[in-house]
Design a protein around this motif. Structure first.
Motif, PDB file in Angstrom:
ATOM      1  N   SER A  84       0.866  -1.180   0.000  1.00 26.63           N
ATOM      2  CA  SER A  84       0.000   0.000   0.000  1.00 26.63           C
ATOM      3  C   SER A  84       0.900   1.226   0.000  1.00 26.63           C
ATOM      4  CB  SER A  84      -0.925   0.001   1.219  1.00 26.63           C
ATOM      5  OG  SER A  84      -0.171   0.012   2.419  1.00 26.63           O
ATOM      6  N   SER A  85       0.334   2.387  -0.266  1.00 28.73           N
ATOM      7  CA  SER A  85       1.113   3.624  -0.272  1.00 28.73           C
ATOM      8  C   SER A  85       1.427   4.030   1.163  1.00 28.73           C
ATOM      9  CB  SER A  85       0.346   4.739  -0.987  1.00 28.73           C
ATOM     10  OG  SER A  85       0.174   4.419  -2.354  1.00 28.73           O
ATOM     11  N   VAL A  86       2.705   4.015   1.515  1.00 30.22           N
ATOM     12  CA  VAL A  86       3.138   4.254   2.883  1.00 30.22           C
ATOM     13  C   VAL A  86       4.018   5.491   2.930  1.00 30.22           C
ATOM     14  CG1 VAL A  86       4.411   3.308   4.845  1.00 30.22           C
ATOM     15  CG2 VAL A  86       3.041   1.793   3.394  1.00 30.22           C
ATOM     16  N   ASN A  87       3.756   6.361   3.907  1.00 28.17           N
ATOM     17  CA  ASN A  87       4.613   7.512   4.160  1.00 28.17           C
ATOM     18  C   ASN A  87       5.762   7.054   5.047  1.00 28.17           C
ATOM     19  OD1 ASN A  87       5.551   9.946   5.822  1.00 28.17           O
ATOM     20  ND2 ASN A  87       4.354  10.902   4.183  1.00 28.17           N
ATOM     21  N   LEU A  88       6.949   6.924   4.453  1.00 29.04           N
ATOM     22  CA  LEU A  88       8.081   6.378   5.191  1.00 29.04           C
ATOM     23  C   LEU A  88       8.517   7.279   6.339  1.00 29.04           C
ATOM     24  CD1 LEU A  88      10.260   4.935   2.274  1.00 29.04           C
ATOM     25  CD2 LEU A  88       8.694   3.720   3.782  1.00 29.04           C
ATOM     26  N   ALA A  89       8.365   8.576   6.190  1.00 27.60           N
ATOM     27  CA  ALA A  89       8.727   9.486   7.281  1.00 27.60           C
ATOM     28  C   ALA A  89       7.853   9.211   8.502  1.00 27.60           C
ATOM     29  CB  ALA A  89       8.579  10.936   6.824  1.00 27.60           C
ATOM     30  N   ASN A 136      17.717   8.999  17.025  1.00 26.50           N
ATOM     31  CA  ASN A 136      17.371  10.263  16.399  1.00 26.50           C
ATOM     32  C   ASN A 136      16.872  10.003  14.976  1.00 26.50           C
ATOM     33  OD1 ASN A 136      18.460  12.287  18.475  1.00 26.50           O
ATOM     34  ND2 ASN A 136      20.261  10.999  18.092  1.00 26.50           N
ATOM     35  N   ILE A 137      16.090  10.934  14.460  1.00 32.31           N
ATOM     36  CA  ILE A 137      15.522  10.813  13.129  1.00 32.31           C
ATOM     37  C   ILE A 137      15.937  12.025  12.297  1.00 32.31           C
ATOM     38  CG2 ILE A 137      13.403  10.670  11.778  1.00 32.31           C
ATOM     39  CD1 ILE A 137      12.088   9.287  14.090  1.00 32.31           C
ATOM     40  N   GLU A 138      16.417  11.763  11.085  1.00 33.03           N
ATOM     41  CA  GLU A 138      16.795  12.829  10.151  1.00 33.03           C
ATOM     42  C   GLU A 138      16.035  12.609   8.846  1.00 33.03           C
ATOM     43  OE1 GLU A 138      20.998  12.747   9.725  1.00 33.03           O
ATOM     44  OE2 GLU A 138      21.415  13.338  11.807  1.00 33.03           O
ATOM     45  N   THR A 162       7.105  14.008   2.281  1.00 37.50           N
ATOM     46  CA  THR A 162       5.794  13.635   1.726  1.00 37.50           C
ATOM     47  C   THR A 162       5.869  12.469   0.750  1.00 37.50           C
ATOM     48  OG1 THR A 162       6.077  15.299  -0.011  1.00 37.50           O
ATOM     49  CG2 THR A 162       4.903  15.978   1.973  1.00 37.50           C
ATOM     50  N   VAL A 163       7.008  11.773   0.733  1.00 36.79           N
ATOM     51  CA  VAL A 163       7.165  10.656  -0.205  1.00 36.79           C
ATOM     52  C   VAL A 163       6.318   9.469   0.229  1.00 36.79           C
ATOM     53  CG1 VAL A 163       8.785   8.926  -1.042  1.00 36.79           C
ATOM     54  CG2 VAL A 163       9.444  11.309  -1.002  1.00 36.79           C
ATOM     55  N   ALA A 205      17.635   7.773   9.061  1.00 34.61           N
ATOM     56  CA  ALA A 205      17.644   8.862   8.078  1.00 34.61           C
ATOM     57  C   ALA A 205      16.841   8.455   6.847  1.00 34.61           C
ATOM     58  CB  ALA A 205      19.074   9.216   7.680  1.00 34.61           C
ATOM     59  N   LEU A 206      16.198   9.455   6.235  1.00 34.10           N
ATOM     60  CA  LEU A 206      15.411   9.232   5.022  1.00 34.10           C
ATOM     61  C   LEU A 206      15.691  10.356   4.046  1.00 34.10           C
ATOM     62  CD1 LEU A 206      13.203   7.503   3.618  1.00 34.10           C
ATOM     63  CD2 LEU A 206      11.514   9.073   4.589  1.00 34.10           C
ATOM     64  N   ASP A 207      16.008  10.001   2.822  1.00 38.17           N
ATOM     65  CA  ASP A 207      16.277  10.982   1.770  1.00 38.17           C
ATOM     66  C   ASP A 207      15.825  10.382   0.451  1.00 38.17           C
ATOM     67  OD1 ASP A 207      17.053  13.253   0.500  1.00 38.17           O
ATOM     68  OD2 ASP A 207      19.201  13.066   0.950  1.00 38.17           O
ATOM     69  N   CYS A 208      15.731  11.211  -0.575  1.00 33.31           N
ATOM     70  CA  CYS A 208      15.333  10.687  -1.884  1.00 33.31           C
ATOM     71  C   CYS A 208      15.833  11.603  -2.988  1.00 33.31           C
ATOM     72  CB  CYS A 208      13.818  10.510  -1.967  1.00 33.31           C
ATOM     73  SG  CYS A 208      12.882  12.044  -1.975  1.00 33.31           S
TER      74      CYS A 208
END
Length: 459
Positions: free
Chosen positions: A301-306, A328-330, A337-338, A371-374
Motif C-alpha cells: 500500500s502507499s506508505v509515508n516512510l517518514a 534520532n531521526i533525520e 511527503t514521499v 535517516a530518510l532521503d530521496c
C-alpha cells in the motif's frame, strides 16, 4: 548433451556448407573473368593471331582494307620495313616511329618495345611486318608476353572477391550469433534462476528441447526440495511455539512471584528474556524461509516512510530504550511527503532488526540515527550508529559469503544472524538493494535503496 551437440553440429555444418558454396562461386567468378581475359588477349585478337591475319595480306604494296580496318578497331598500328630497314608504308603509326631502322635497331625492338610501345614482328618474303600496341596494353619478357590489363586488374579482382567473401561470412556470423543468443538466452536465464535457488520453467522446440526438459526436471527437483525445507522450517516453528510459550509463562510467573528468593527470580527473568529472543529468532527464521521461497504474501500500500520511522522511534522510546542508547531521526525536506508502495509491516520489521543489531553489537551503548532521503530516481533509508563497527574481514564475510539458505550442506548455518538476512530478503522483495558501510571503531551504517517510479508517489 546430445541436443546441444546436434544444435552445434547444425550450425557448424551450415557454416562449412556456406564456405564450400563461396569457394564454388569464387571458382566460377575467377574462371569467368580469366576466360574473358584469355579470349581477348590470347584468343582470336591476340598479338600472334593478329600477326598471322595481317601478315597473310601484307606486302610491299600494303595490306588489305579488311586487315587495315581490323587494326584500327583494335587500336593497333602497323609498319612495314623492306629488306634494307626502310619504312615502306604504315597504318596509324605514331610520329616518333622512325623512317629507317638499322640492324641494331631491329635487334633491340624484336623482343620488346619500340619507342615505348610493345611490338610484335613477323618476317615476310620481302620484308618485316611490325604491329604496335598501346603503351599500357602488354608487358613483354624475353620469353613471353602478358596482359598489363590483366596484371593491373588481378589484385583488385582478388581483393574484391575476398571482400565479398568476408562480408558474406561476417553477415552469416552476425545473424548466426544473434540466432544462437536468441535461442540460448532463455536457457541461460533459466540456469541463472536455478543458480539463485529458485524454480523456473522453460519451453523450447527443436534441437534444444532436450536441454529445456533437463532444466525443467532440475527445477522440479529444486522446487520440491525448497518446499520440503520451507515446510520443515514452518513445522519446527509451529512445534516450538507451544512449549516456548509455556516456558515463558512459567518463567514470568516465577520472576514476578513472591515465593522464590531474589536469585531465583533473577534467573527466571533471564530465562524469560532468552525465551523472547528464541521466539523472535523462530519468527525471523520462518519469515526468511517464506520470503526466500516466495511463500510470504506481500500486502503493498502507499506508505509515508517518514511517518513510519517516527512511529517506530516513538514506540521504541515508549517501550523503554536501554540506558546508553539514543535514537534520532533525520528526514530530508524533500522526503517528508514521499509515499512508497510497500508492505509497511515488513519495512518496519527491517528497520527494527537493524536497530536491534546496533543495540546487540554495542553493549556499551551508542547513538542510532534513522535517516530518510530521496532523489528523482531513488529513496534512501539508512540506519547508522557510532558504535564499535565491523572489521574489514567481517564486512567482507557478510558481503561475500552466502547465508544459510544458500548453504550447500544440510546444516542451517546461521553465519550472520537471521536479523540481517531477513532485512536483505525484505529489501529484495521490494526490488531494492542493501549496502553496508563500516569500519572498526567508526560505527556501522546500513543503506536501503528503493527505486522510485510507478511504486513511489508524491502527495
Amino acid at each position: 548433451m546430445k541436443s546441444l551437440g546436434k544444435y552445434i553440429s547444425k550450425y557448424l555444418a551450415s557454416f562449412v556448407g556456406l564456405v564450400l558454396i563461396l569457394l564454388f562461386i569464387n571458382g566460377i567468378a575467377f574462371g569467368w573473368t580469366f576466360y574473358g581475359i584469355m579470349t581477348k588477349d590470347y584468343g582470336g585478337l591476340s598479338p600472334q593471331n593478329m600477326l598471322e591475319a595481317t601478315g597473310a595480306s601484307a606486302s610491299l604494296d600494303g595490306i588489305s582494307e579488311e586487315a587495315s580496318e581490323q587494326l584500327r578497331n583494335n587500336n593497333i598500328w602497323a609498319v612495314y620495313l623492306d629488306m634494307y630497314g626502310n619504312r615502306v608504308w604504315e597504318t596509324g603509326a605514331p610520329e616518333e616511329i622512325p623512317e629507317h631502322f638499322t640492324i641494331q635497331d631491329v635487334a633491340v625492338f624484336a623482343k620488346g618495345y619500340l619507342s615505348g610501345y610493345p611490338v610484335f614482328i613477323r618476317n615476310t618474303d620481302d620484308g618485316m611486318l611490325i604491329l604496335g600496341y598501346p603503351q599500357d596494353s602488354y608487358t613483354k619478357l624475353t620469353s613471353n608476353y602478358y596482359s598489363l590489363r590483366y596484371i593491373k586488374t588481378l589484385p583488385f579482382f582478388v581483393m574484391g572477391i575476398l571482400a565479398v567473401d568476408f562480408a558474406i561470412l561476417f553477415l552469416v556470423y552476425f545473424f548466426s550469433k544473434r540466432q544462437i543468443l536468441k535461442n540460448s538466452e532463455p536457457i541461460i536465464t533459466s540456469i541463472e534462476t536455478l543458480g539463485k535457488g529458485k524454480p523456473t520453467s522453460l519451453s523450447m522446440r527443436g534441437e534444444l528441447s532436450g536441454i529445456a526438459d533437463s532444466i525443467n526436471k532440475a527445477s522440479d527437483i529444486l522446487s520440491r526440495q525448497n518446499q520440503a525445507r520451507a515446510n520443515w522450517i514452518s513445522g519446527v516453528s509451529h512445534d516450538i511455539r507451544t512449549p516456548l510459550s509455556m516456558i515463558m509463562g512459567y518463567a514470568e510467573r516465577i520472576a514476578h512471584g513472591e515465593s522464590a528468593d531474589s536469585n531465583i527470580r533473577k534467573e527466571a527473568e533471564i530465562i524469560r528474556q532468552q525465551s523472547v529472543k528464541i521466539r523472535e529468532l523462530v519468527q525471523d527464521l520462518n519469515l526468511v524461509s517464506q520470503l526466500e521461497y516466495e511463500m510470504q504474501p506481500i500486502h503493498k500500500s502507499s506508505v509515508n516512510l517518514a511517518s513510519l520511522l517516527r512511529s517506530y522511534a516513538a514506540e521504541l522510546l515508549n517501550s523503554g530504550l536501554p540506558d546508553g542508547y539514543s535514537i534520532n531521526i533525520e528526514i530530508a525536506p524533500v522526503a517528508e511527503t514521499v509515499l512508497f508502495n510497500c508492505d509497511d509491516r515488513l519495512i518496519a520489521r527491517a528497520v527494527r532488526n537493524l536497530v536491534q543489531n546496533s543495540i546487540s553489537h554495542n553493549p556499551d551503548g551508542c547513538d542510532i540515527v534513522l535517516a530518510l532521503d530521496c532523489t528523482d530516481e531513488s529513496i534512501f533509508l539508512s540506519i547508522a550508529d557510532n558504535g564499535i563497527g565491523l572489521s574489514y574481514d567481517k564486512l567482507r564475510e557478510i558481503n561475500e559469503k552466502p547465508h544459510y539458505m544458500e548453504s550447500t550442506d544440510d546444516r542451517l548455518d546461521l553465519r550472520h544472524g537471521l536479523g540481517l538476512i531477513l532485512v536483505h530478503q525484505i529489501v529484495e522483495a521490494h526490488g531494492g538493494s542493501m549496502q553496508i558501510e563500516s569500519r572498526k571503531q567508526e560505527g556501522c551504517k546500513v543503506i536501503l535503496r528503493f527505486t522510485r517510479g510507478g511504486e513511489c508517489l508524491i502527495k
